[in-house]
Design a protein around this motif. Structure first.
Motif, PDB file in Angstrom:
ATOM      1  N   ALA A 190      29.158   7.895  11.923  1.00 38.57           N
ATOM      2  CA  ALA A 190      28.717   8.661  10.761  1.00 38.57           C
ATOM      3  C   ALA A 190      29.706   8.530   9.601  1.00 38.57           C
ATOM      4  O   ALA A 190      29.299   8.324   8.442  1.00 38.57           O
ATOM      5  N   SER A 191      30.992   8.651   9.872  1.00 40.89           N
ATOM      6  CA  SER A 191      31.992   8.560   8.794  1.00 40.89           C
ATOM      7  C   SER A 191      32.063   7.151   8.221  1.00 40.89           C
ATOM      8  O   SER A 191      32.197   6.981   7.002  1.00 40.89           O
ATOM      9  N   ARG A 192      31.942   6.141   9.066  1.00 35.51           N
ATOM     10  CA  ARG A 192      32.021   4.760   8.571  1.00 35.51           C
ATOM     11  C   ARG A 192      30.809   4.393   7.733  1.00 35.51           C
ATOM     12  O   ARG A 192      30.931   3.723   6.699  1.00 35.51           O
ATOM     13  N   THR A 193      29.622   4.795   8.168  1.00 35.81           N
ATOM     14  CA  THR A 193      28.421   4.436   7.415  1.00 35.81           C
ATOM     15  C   THR A 193      28.358   5.152   6.073  1.00 35.81           C
ATOM     16  O   THR A 193      27.739   4.645   5.123  1.00 35.81           O
ATOM     17  N   GLN A 194      29.008   6.323   5.964  1.00 33.08           N
ATOM     18  CA  GLN A 194      28.963   7.079   4.701  1.00 33.08           C
ATOM     19  C   GLN A 194      30.186   6.861   3.837  1.00 33.08           C
ATOM     20  O   GLN A 194      30.252   7.367   2.715  1.00 33.08           O
TER      21      GLN A 194
END
Length: 447
Positions: A190-194
């Motif tokens: 989630a953190s990497r994609t955002q």
């Protein structure tokens, strides 16, 4: 023609591609409700899920074939997915560990040593906290449920608390820890994609998860207050060590497969030295009994993996993303952006039954929606992760519910209503997104 075996092949969106899952749910839950309404206490076990899913697989294969996709190849790729196979291994090892632990008296030992010294009102909150701590340390709700569920079942039997209520507290705690853990695969994806840091994502998540956790603890305290505690006869305290070793290894961050494998071996060794009439033959027999108890959930996980791959290849998830994307583009506000991200994450998880995969699939579109609507990256990552975990925690055919149901012989639908943390977290997050004052802030940010 679409060929899923060709990397980068475009997927033509198709709502029809999602219909096989609806067929499966209609058959499985329809049959369960029908038999239950006619007085069968085990109504949801009359039509087993691996059988109910077969017509859905046939329909999915037909739709894929009509769209020029190789259905058998796609089915096998989905069934052989790394996450699916890993879940199946966890199921089998957890089943073996639970059966051996019960056979040697480990459950009785931990209940005798702990339950009698805890106030009844604190049993459920304590299980929630323990599961949350382990899940946050381990970064996986599945591994946590596999490690804590046997203890929870022992507590249930000794205290008189309903099994569904006790396991609901464990699943809720596992969801809480998994959602906040900095080593959880869902949090990382989630953190990497955002495009935000784990620290930023954690801060946003914590603002919503903490109130939900506190509300859950209060609720569980009231639900468990009147439970009578009946501890078993005294047993060897050494039999508690297999559980302590499993919990310790889990907290240390050891891979869940290794944790359960070592737990299985240690439980067998302690059974030989401290339990009566427990030899090698009994040990292997109980392991096999544990494996057999997990056959249904293992088959269902494999078949759900194949069904998800067929629906994705036929354009079902692409249609879902397209539909939510149209809604997002038609409503220009931060609130609309967050609601779109939440809907995208939750709906994708419903059709994939895997929160990590759901975030991977929806992450790119979620980032576009966040940028268009002025949603900060950390907030987008938090909403994306929360609604994937919340949905997964209450999904009757999701791995978490199925594992707990198989270990406890409780209907998945009974567990769904008792995972109070997931429902509270989803409700609190929705209220936070819809709070009136945030509308003015969003409009100012968008100019």
């Amino acid at each position: 023609m679409n060929d899923p075996s060709r990397p980068g092949a475009p997927l033509s969106p198709s709502a029809l591609a999602l219909s096989p899952l609806l067929v499966f749910l209609a058959l499985f839950f329809g049959a369960g409700l029908y038999f239950t309404a006619h007085g069968d206490a085990m109504g949801f076990y009359q039509l087993h899920a691996p059988v109910a899913i077969l017509p859905a697989l046939a329909l999915a294969a037909f739709i894929a074939w009509r769209r020029g996709i190789k259905p058998l190849e796609t089915l096998l790729q989905g069934m052989g997915d790394h996450n699916v196979v890993l879940m199946c291994l966890i199921f089998l090892l957890a089943g073996g560990f639970v059966e051996v632990s019960k056979a040697i008296g480990a459950v009785d030992a931990i209940v005798a040593l702990g339950v009698g010294n805890v106030h009844p009102a604190l049993l459920l909150p304590a299980l929630f906290v323990v599961a949350g701590f382990i899940s946050m340390s381990l970064g996986t709700s599945m591994g946590t449920i596999a490690a804590v569920a046997p203890i929870a079942l022992g507590v249930s039997d000794a205290s008189g608390l309903d099994r569904a209520l006790v396991l609901g507290a464990v699943i809720g705690g596992a969801t809480f820890g998994d959602n906040l853990s900095v080593i959880s695969d869902t949090a990382i994806v989630a953190s990497r994609t955002q495009g935000c840091t784990m620290r930023e994502k954690f801060r946003e998540n914590f603002k919503l998860a903490l109130p939900a956790a506190l509300a859950t603890l209060v609720l569980l305290g009231f639900l468990g207050e009147t439970a009578p505690v009946d501890t078993p006869d005294p047993v060897s305290p050494w039999l508690i060590l297999p559980y302590l070793i499993v919990l310790g290894l889990a907290i240390a961050g050891i891979d869940v497969i290794i944790v359960l494998s070592l737990g299985l071996v240690v439980a067998g060794l302690f059974g030989v030295f401290f339990a009566e009439d427990f030899g090698f033959a009994a040990y292997t027999s109980h392991i096999w009994d544990g494996f057999e108890s997990m056959v249904e959930i293992t088959l269902l996980s494999l078949l759900v993996g194949g069904l998800g791959a067929l629906m994705k290849a036929a354009g079902g998830l692409a249609w879902l993303a397209q539909t939510i994307g149209k809604f997002a583009r038609g409503h220009r506000s931060r609130r609309a952006g967050e609601i779109s991200i939440a809907a995208l994450s939750a709906t994708t998880d419903v059709f994939t039954a895997n929160n990590t995969v759901a975030i991977l699939i929806s992450g790119g579109l979620a980032r576009d929606v966040a940028q268009q609507h002025g949603v900060p990256p950390a907030r987008a990552a938090s909403v994306l992760d929360i609604f994937a975990c919340v949905t997964q925690g209450v999904l009757p055919y999701g791995a978490q519910i199925l594992l707990a149901a198989s270990l406890s012989k409780v209907s998945p639908l009974q567990l769904v209503g008792n995972v109070h943390y997931s429902w509270l977290l989803g409700g609190i997050t929705l209220v936070a997104m819809l709070w009136p004052s945030r509308k003015r802030t969003a409009e100012a940010a968008l100019g």
